[in-house]
Motif scaffolding. Structure first.
Motif, PDB file in Angstrom:
ATOM      1  N   UNK A 170     -24.885  44.352  -2.920  1.00  0.00           N
ATOM      2  CA  UNK A 170     -24.012  43.889  -1.871  1.00  0.00           C
ATOM      3  C   UNK A 170     -24.492  42.592  -1.253  1.00  0.00           C
ATOM      4  N   UNK A 171     -25.783  42.460  -1.171  1.00  0.00           N
ATOM      5  CA  UNK A 171     -26.315  41.246  -0.542  1.00  0.00           C
ATOM      6  C   UNK A 171     -25.914  40.034  -1.370  1.00  0.00           C
ATOM      7  N   UNK A 172     -26.120  40.193  -2.659  1.00  0.00           N
ATOM      8  CA  UNK A 172     -25.760  39.092  -3.547  1.00  0.00           C
ATOM      9  C   UNK A 172     -24.284  38.809  -3.448  1.00  0.00           C
ATOM     10  N   UNK A 173     -23.481  39.874  -3.428  1.00  0.00           N
ATOM     11  CA  UNK A 173     -22.042  39.710  -3.339  1.00  0.00           C
ATOM     12  C   UNK A 173     -21.650  38.941  -2.088  1.00  0.00           C
ATOM     13  N   UNK A 174     -22.210  39.336  -0.946  1.00  0.00           N
ATOM     14  CA  UNK A 174     -21.856  38.685   0.317  1.00  0.00           C
ATOM     15  C   UNK A 174     -22.228  37.209   0.283  1.00  0.00           C
ATOM     16  N   UNK A 175     -23.436  36.957  -0.193  1.00  0.00           N
ATOM     17  CA  UNK A 175     -23.878  35.561  -0.201  1.00  0.00           C
ATOM     18  C   UNK A 175     -23.041  34.728  -1.170  1.00  0.00           C
ATOM     19  N   UNK A 176     -22.690  35.352  -2.275  1.00  0.00           N
ATOM     20  CA  UNK A 176     -21.906  34.633  -3.276  1.00  0.00           C
ATOM     21  C   UNK A 176     -20.540  34.264  -2.720  1.00  0.00           C
ATOM     22  N   UNK A 177     -19.931  35.211  -2.028  1.00  0.00           N
ATOM     23  CA  UNK A 177     -18.625  34.935  -1.437  1.00  0.00           C
ATOM     24  C   UNK A 177     -18.725  33.735  -0.518  1.00  0.00           C
ATOM     25  N   UNK A 178     -19.775  33.730   0.287  1.00  0.00           N
ATOM     26  CA  UNK A 178     -19.952  32.643   1.250  1.00  0.00           C
ATOM     27  C   UNK A 178     -20.064  31.304   0.515  1.00  0.00           C
ATOM     28  N   UNK A 179     -20.912  31.301  -0.482  1.00  0.00           N
ATOM     29  CA  UNK A 179     -21.130  30.046  -1.209  1.00  0.00           C
ATOM     30  C   UNK A 179     -19.868  29.556  -1.907  1.00  0.00           C
ATOM     31  N   UNK A 180     -19.171  30.480  -2.541  1.00  0.00           N
ATOM     32  CA  UNK A 180     -17.984  30.079  -3.296  1.00  0.00           C
ATOM     33  C   UNK A 180     -16.907  29.579  -2.351  1.00  0.00           C
ATOM     34  N   UNK A 181     -16.735  30.280  -1.232  1.00  0.00           N
ATOM     35  CA  UNK A 181     -15.727  29.849  -0.268  1.00  0.00           C
ATOM     36  C   UNK A 181     -16.049  28.442   0.210  1.00  0.00           C
ATOM     37  N   UNK A 182     -17.307  28.228   0.464  1.00  0.00           N
ATOM     38  CA  UNK A 182     -17.694  26.911   0.948  1.00  0.00           C
ATOM     39  C   UNK A 182     -17.396  25.844  -0.106  1.00  0.00           C
ATOM     40  N   UNK A 183     -17.729  26.178  -1.333  1.00  0.00           N
ATOM     41  CA  UNK A 183     -17.522  25.194  -2.395  1.00  0.00           C
ATOM     42  C   UNK A 183     -16.043  24.900  -2.594  1.00  0.00           C
TER      43      UNK A 183
END
Lengths: 1001, 431
Positions: free
Chosen positions: A985-998
């Motif tokens: 889940x941690x990876x998932x949350x961080x990934x969402x954040x990064x992708x949204x930002x990108x």
């Protein structure tokens, strides 16, 4: 009866073949054909004309002329087509008939059937290509008919229209910037005009004579728009014809659309490949960007014929630029070891060209080529020498070593061209190799008589240059060489020797020149420019025979230059036929007219009794819809006759039948499902079940036909229909968005590493290229101030780490900017959080000032974004550094199908699913960009995806191998939903954040 | 202003003559559509052929003092056409291939023997296909109405009744605006079959990573439907199709707006579309090859060892595997042992072919052994590339799926079927 037809045909073949030789006999048959011309059957009339016109006997010219004239006004389009075919035959028999024939051509050009169009344009091209005025009135009609003409006719018409457009319209490139500012104007087409009303049309035409701002003539646009679909023709000739039309006529921004189609042709027969590659080579010089996304399609296979290999190489070289050279050079490296020696030689030339064009890789290329000098194959060595010579000429001062190396080679190399090149180099740069040069001359003097002419000339040259710079050591040698040359068999060599002697050896009379001898011989020479042999070939019309041969073929018609002032566009207007219903929108209507009248004509009286049901139904439906909703509907259906046909035939029966079918299908669903694709087990026995399987499938399919019927009602209100269509068209013409996928900054950083590949060792190539984006941007590990001259950067290379699959591979770039060498670089005792481990890079013994090195290390981050801290030690110092990975680097792409993806996604719901809503900015709404942005952030692989506006990506975390599934559901409006499914889940949350930002930045 | 560009002598456009030449350089058939061109013009072709050494390397376009020769090489035959003036080369090449396709279609093969056996039909065909050097009837449906293809039954009937294979009714297809379909087609069993065939083109480098891979597909159709059916074929995932080329029967606008293939099909077998799958998607590579080929310096032997295994095969069996290797010239012979299948090595062409068959994951097929080299010759510099063929039934590797086929315009209910196959296209492993 049957036999008679067969025999007749063979007699025709015989007659046509031998008529010229036995004219009297041939004449006997004429009356039979004359009778045939009056036959009630159109096919007999046509074949009689065909044979009659094929008999090459001058006496019957008047008879033929008469027959052609009559046939040109025949009821049957097929007979008219035959008449068009007969025109060039008669013309080649007697060119005095030209004027009369032109009349016939003019008449036939006005013909509105697709059957005639191709043939008559062919006749036009052959008889009177200069009478461009005949085309004016028929231009719009030809453009509109084009898609329905048979393939051979299409090719002829397109190439004629290319020429026509060049004389009638203004260059679309002259005012590129304006065009881009004002896309609506540029893209406007007939339908849109309809919606806007007559005002805008007038404005546009009024603007034309003024020349500024540039507005594309609507007729010019019409041509571009109507030819574009033909890029998808199955015929290579048609695709090529359209490609050349776009290349010569389209605004820069639109030319890109042809690249895809041309690349497709590369799968075809090798002859087709040969011709297409020649044209691509020419295009790629002018418009490199166009083919860049398809770089890999030009990679060479060992099974390609040599001539194809060499052309592909040419294209690859043309496409090489700053960003993709590493890839291209790496590819070239494999070619060098090919068994096909001609190809290897061409590759070496290509490397040379890359080196001259792209300054940054010059040294690397040069090193690579020097390595090749120790190759076993003499041809390879010779070719390398020749290329090295050219490269050295650009910067001789730094390469004394290479020249020395080359000098040594003179003992071994036998290929004359290579020997000559070496000698020239030594002579030219003798001040860099003052000791070796005289020695080489000594050896050469010894073998002078046995050398080839080209080498002898260079020996004289070398001798002369040495004499001027170092006369003390070489005076005698030079004189010896000159005396040998004086008695040579070849007069060129004798001449050269005499000339050189007079120049360099001071004598009483010749003093004036010899004072300047040094200036003459040792003048600085400009470095050669290595150019493509395809440069400037584009002054020939692409796709033509002349272009292929690079020489003007007989009968080639020059492509005219764009006119300065546009000729009057109104010449293309056609008078309004009487039956036109609307008078208020004259202008556009007129343009469309020929098209309607044509479709009417096709199913009208010209068609004989056997008109097929298809065309009938089309005209039926048309007339009904016209009466139903007045003038506006005629617009929509003429817009696409084809579509109308399909629609009408469907609407007749689909209502009730569709219902029935649906019922049946629903019943059958259970038995057929799950089997999917396996219907090949066969026909007769299992017909029922396998059919149901094919037709059953999902719910959406049943909804689908109904929904589109709703979308485009057969006779809608005029305004919405027009608007919708114009929208579609606009979309159709948005400038092509084929940007190169490779992000420039990233690739260039790994340039150094990649180019190591060119050293031609046997070490395996760096595996990469699996994911579309290779590595992410370089980040700093140690600043050069803090590091006392040692600067360290790192990149995530995204390649599997060879030692341990759980490790992230990190490329560490060291560069020494101090002025002392740094010794003993290694990783010191790491202090690592639990679970994280490091695979250190091998110690770097010494890093000389100004040098830089790249090392690879692996780090197992244990699926967390904790930083890995370690020491970087040199002999004298220790630096504490840390690498913190972005979350996207902790995974590796996996391949899966959409079904698998969905299955896996189903397992990872609830807590494991993280969803985020976002709005995509305008810049980020095309496939390329979305995919590029996502893959830049996270090392995921794209999952092939059927539904539109959905993007799926899949990967596994490196350490635990848990799946990471990313779904982006983008609406055309820009609203989007991002979903990440992962156990972590941690990876998932961080990934969402990064992708949204990108995606939103 | 254009008159000055114009030449007053007559221009002979398009295709002038056609020569068929076999591998040993005999001109066994010639056909002229305009005045007769002497056979000696082919000497220029033979010259070029000699220079090229390899048949594949004969330039397709040759310029001679008075003519241009445009040739294609198909099935061990050269089709050489003579051109006198400027004409798009692809136009001629495309036409020549169409001629070869027609022969193939009529006689089952396009070989010298078949052409010689049916020389009358060949002349009849060529006469119909080209009029004064400009293509006239090239659609197979029209030609078949004009000239009936030979069958054993027909030739027996013909010889008894004295009739011939030239159609007695003239074709109507040429007159309609759907020239690809003949009129009055009747079948008792109405069937429509579609074969979705996908080929993987790939270059795999030494270390096993993919240098380049893409999927090219075609949909071949076999339509036996009575009357004038109007079909529309839709896909579950049409967005996969990146670049499509169509048979002329397909309505382009319909595809543009709805991604549905709508068409009135030709009768019989034809290629409906060919497509390329968007290159952005990763391509699954169904097999991997482990290889170890080495030649020892200064000794007359080398080692050869390859193993093939399945990878990303979507749970289907991979079958029909064949490995073809063009060995270097210095290889004299090979002594190998396959664990599965059989191999042949042709010492003349230096081609090694290993017919593997099916892969069973339990026991991976391998081929090992020694290579005999010419003694004294330097060892080859490059290892040969491996060309691999394979086939996977019931799978379209891109994931493309046909959604449904609808028929309009006719009352009967046709039988429909779709078949998927994945094959290796130009699949090459560099070693």
């Amino acid at each position: 009866m049957k036999t008679i037809v067969a025999v007749k045909k063979l007699v025709y073949v015989y007659l046509v073949r031998y008529a010229e030789e036995q004219q009297d006999l041939a004449l006997l048959s004429i009356s039979t054909f004359q009778r045939g011309l009056k036959d009630p059957n159109q096919l007999i009339r046509a074949s009689a004309l065909r044979v009659l016109s094929s008999i090459r006997v001058p006496i019957i010219v008047p008879i033929m002329m008469l027959a052609i004239k009559e046939a040109a006004s025949d009821m049957s389009p097929y007979v008219r087509k035959t008449a068009a075919h007969a025109i060039p035959k008669l013309y080649s028999l007697d060119s005095d008939q030209k004027d009369q024939l032109i009349e016939v051509i003019e008449k036939l050009l006005a013909d509105k059937t697709t059957l005639v169009a191709g043939s008559v344009v062919m006749a036009f091209e052959e008889v009177c290509p200069e009478r461009i005025d005949l085309i004016h009135k028929n231009y719009r009609k030809l453009c509109n008919l084009l898609i329905d003409v048979e393939e051979w006719g299409q090719v002829v018409i397109i190439s004629m229209l290319t020429r026509y457009a060049r004389t009638q319209f203004l260059s679309p490139t002259q005012n590129e910037s304006l065009l881009e500012e004002n896309p609506e104007k540029a893209f406007y087409g007939s339908e849109e005009d309809e919606a806007k009303g007559p005002g805008s049309e007038e404005a546009a035409t009024a603007a034309l004579p003024a020349r500024k701002p540039y507005v594309m003539d609507p007729d010019h646009r019409l041509l571009l728009r109507n030819t574009k679909p033909l890029l998808q023709s199955r015929s290579a000739a048609v695709v090529m014809a359209v490609a050349q039309l776009y290349f010569h006529l389209a605004p820069k921004a639109e030319v890109g659309v042809i690249a895809k189609a041309l690349v497709r042709l590369l799968r075809s027969h090798s002859e087709v490949q040969y011709v297409v590659l020649q044209n691509v080579a020419t295009m790629s010089i002018k418009r490199r960007g166009m083919f860049e996304p398809y770089l890999k399609s030009f990679y060479i296979r060992s099974t390609d014929p040599t001539q194809i290999k060499i052309l592909k190489l040419e294209v690859l070289t043309n496409l090489a630029n700053e960003t993709n050279t590493p890839t291209v050079l790496r590819e070239f490296q494999t070619y060098i070891r090919s068994m096909d020696k001609d190809f290897v030689a061409a590759t070496i030339q290509a490397i040379g060209r890359c080196a001259t064009n792209i300054g940054r890789v010059r040294d690397t290329c040069l090193n690579g080529l020097v390595q090749l000098l120790s190759n076993r194959d003499e041809l390879v060595v010779a070719e390398s020498v020749v290329v090295i010579k050219k490269l050295l000429q650009m910067q001789p001062a730094q390469h004394g070593e290479i020249i020395k190396h080359l000098a040594k080679l003179t003992d071994n190399i036998q290929v004359p061209m290579a020997r000559a090149s070496i000698l020239w180099l030594i002579g030219e740069y003798c001040e860099h190799v003052p000791k070796i040069a005289p020695d080489v001359l000594r050896k050469m003097a010894k073998s002078f008589t046995a050398e080839e002419d080209i080498v002898k000339l260079q020996i004289i040259n070398l001798a002369a240059k040495l004499y001027l710079t170092n006369s003390k050591q070489t005076k005698l040698l030079t004189q010896y060489v000159l005396s040998l040359a004086k008695y040579d068999q070849n007069y060129d060599i004798r001449d050269r020797a005499r000339f050189t002697r007079q120049l360099i050896v001071p004598s009483e009379q010749g003093g004036a020149l010899s004072r300047h001898a040094k200036k003459l011989f040792l003048a600085p020479k400009p470095a050669p420019v290595l150019e493509s042999s395809f440069k400037d070939r584009d002054h020939f019309q692409l796709g033509s025979l002349s272009h292929l041969l690079n020489a003007k073929a007989t009968g080639y018609q020059e492509l005219p230059d764009w006119p300065e002032e546009a000729p009057d566009p109104s010449v293309r207007n056609v008078e309004v036929p009487e039956w036109t219903k609307c008078s208020n929108r004259e202008k556009r209507k007129e343009k469309e007219k020929p098209f309607y009248s044509d479709s009417e004509g096709e199913s009208g009286p010209t068609e004989s009794a056997d008109s097929d049901p298809e065309s009938e139904s089309a005209s039926d439906s048309k007339s009904s819809s016209e009466s139903g909703s007045g003038e506006s509907s005629s617009e929509s259906d003429s817009e696409d006759q084809e579509e109308e046909k399909g629609r009408s035939s469907e609407s007749e029966q689909s209502e009730e039948e569709g219902e029935k079918r649906k019922m049946k299908k629903k019943k059958k669903v259970p038995e057929g499902q799950g089997e999917g694709s396996s219907s090949e087990e066969d026909s007769d026995s299992s017909s029922g079940s396998s059919e149901s399987e094919r037709t059953s499938e999902t719910e959406e399919e049943q909804v689908e036909p109904a929904s589109w019927r709703k979308k485009t009602p057969p006779s809608g209100k005029s305004a919405p229909v027009a608007k919708e269509i114009s929208l579609l068209d606009l979309e159709d013409f948005t400038p092509p968005s084929v940007q190169p996928v490779s992000p420039p900054t990233i690739v260039s950083t790994s340039l150094a590493t990649d180019l190591e590949g060119l050293t031609l060792t046997d070490s395996p190539l760096v595996p990469s290229l699996l994911s579309p984006v290779v590595g992410v941007g370089r980040q700093e590990l140690l600043h050069r101030v803090a590091g006392e001259g040692l600067a360290v950067d790192y990149t995530f290379s995204r390649q599997p780490f060879s030692g341990d699959p759980h490790m992230v591979s990190v490329h560490i770039h060291f560069s020494n900017s101090s002025d002392t060498p740094i010794k003993g670089l290694h990783v010191g005792t790491p202090k690592l959080p639990a679970g994280i481990s490091i695979q250190e890079f091998p110690e770097i013994e010494s890093l000389a000032p100004g040098e830089s090195v790249t090392a690879v290390m692996g780090i197992n981050f244990c699926d967390s974004t904790q930083a890995a801290n370690f020491q970087l030690c040199t002999q004298t110092r220790q630096f504490y550094v840390s690498i913190q990975p972005p979350v996207g680097e902790l995974m590796a792409p996996v391949f899966m199908s959409e079904n698998e993806f969905k299955k896996e996604q189903g397992k990872l719901t609830g807590m494991s699913e993280i969803t985020e809503k976002l709005t995509l900015p305008d810049t980020c709404r095309n496939d390329h960009i979305v995919v590029q942005r996502v893959t830049a952030v996270a090392n995921l692989g794209r999952v092939p995806c059927g539904a539109s506006d959905e993007y799926r990506f899949a990967g596994r975390t490196l350490t635990s191998g848990s799946l990471v599934l990313l779904t982006l559901d983008a609406r055309p409006t820009g609203a989007a939903q991002l979903t990440v499914n992962s156990e972590k889940m941690v990876i998932g949350t961080m990934l969402v954040k990064d992708v949204v930002q990108a995606l939103t930045q | 202003m254009y008159t000055k560009l114009f030449k007053l002598f007559s221009l002979q456009k398009m295709i002038h003559s056609l020569f068929l030449i076999n591998c040993s350089g005999d001109i066994f058939l010639e056909k002229h559509w305009k005045s007769v061109v002497s056979q000696s013009v082919c000497d220029y072709f033979f010259e070029a052929q000699e220079k090229a050494a390899d048949v594949e390397n004969v330039p397709p376009v040759i310029s001679t003092p008075h003519h241009y020769l445009i040739s294609i090489y198909r099935d061990k035959l050269f089709f050489v056409s003579v051109i006198q003036t400027e004409v798009p080369p692809l136009f001629v090449i495309e036409f020549l291939h169409r001629v070869a396709d027609t022969f193939q279609d009529y006689f089952g093969e396009c070989s010298e023997a078949a052409i010689k056996d049916n020389v009358v039909i060949v002349y009849e065909l060529l006469e119909e296909m080209l009029d004064n050097g400009f293509p006239l009837a090239t659609e197979s449906n029209i030609l078949k109405e004009l000239i009936k293809p030979p069958t054993i039954l027909r030739s027996v009937v013909n010889s008894i009744t004295g009739s011939s294979n030239v159609g007695d009714t003239l074709p109507t297809g040429q007159l309609s605006n759907i020239p690809w379909r003949r009129a009055g087609v009747k079948y008792t069993n109405n069937e429509a079959y579609f074969d979705v065939v996908e080929e993987i083109d790939a270059i795999i480098d030494k270390s096993g990573s993919t240098v380049f891979a893409e999927i090219q597909g075609v949909i071949d159709a076999c339509i036996k439907l009575s009357g004038m059916p109007d079909l529309s074929l839709s896909f579950m995932n049409p967005r996969l199709l990146d670049d499509v080329s169509f048979h002329p029967c397909i309505r382009f606008k319909r595809w543009e707006s709805e991604r549905v293939l709508s068409f009135i099909p030709p009768d019989g077998n034809f290629r409906l579309i060919s497509y390329r799958v968007s290159s952005q998607n990763l391509v699954a590579i169904p097999v991997y090859v482990k290889h170890c080929i080495s030649f020892k310096e200064n000794s007359s032997c080398g080692r050869f060892d390859i193993t093939i295994g399945p990878k990303q095969n979507m749970g289907k069996t991979i079958e029909g595997i064949t490995v073809t290797v063009h060995m270097p010239k210095v290889v004299l012979n090979m002594n190998l042992t396959p664990t599965q299948g059989s191999y042949t090595f042709d010492p003349v062409t230096k081609v090694l072919t290993w017919d593997v068959g099916k892969i069973t994951p339990q026991k991976l097929p391998s081929l090992k052994g020694l290579v005999n080299l010419q003694s004294g010759a330097p060892k080859p510099e490059e290892n040969p590339s491996l060309n691999i063929q394979f086939k996977i039934q019931q799978l379209a590797i891109s994931g493309l799926k046909v959604n449904r086929l609808d028929m309009y315009g006719e009352k009967y209910k046709p039988f429909k079927g779709v078949k998927y196959v994945t094959k290796a296209g130009k699949f090459q492993v560099r070693t």
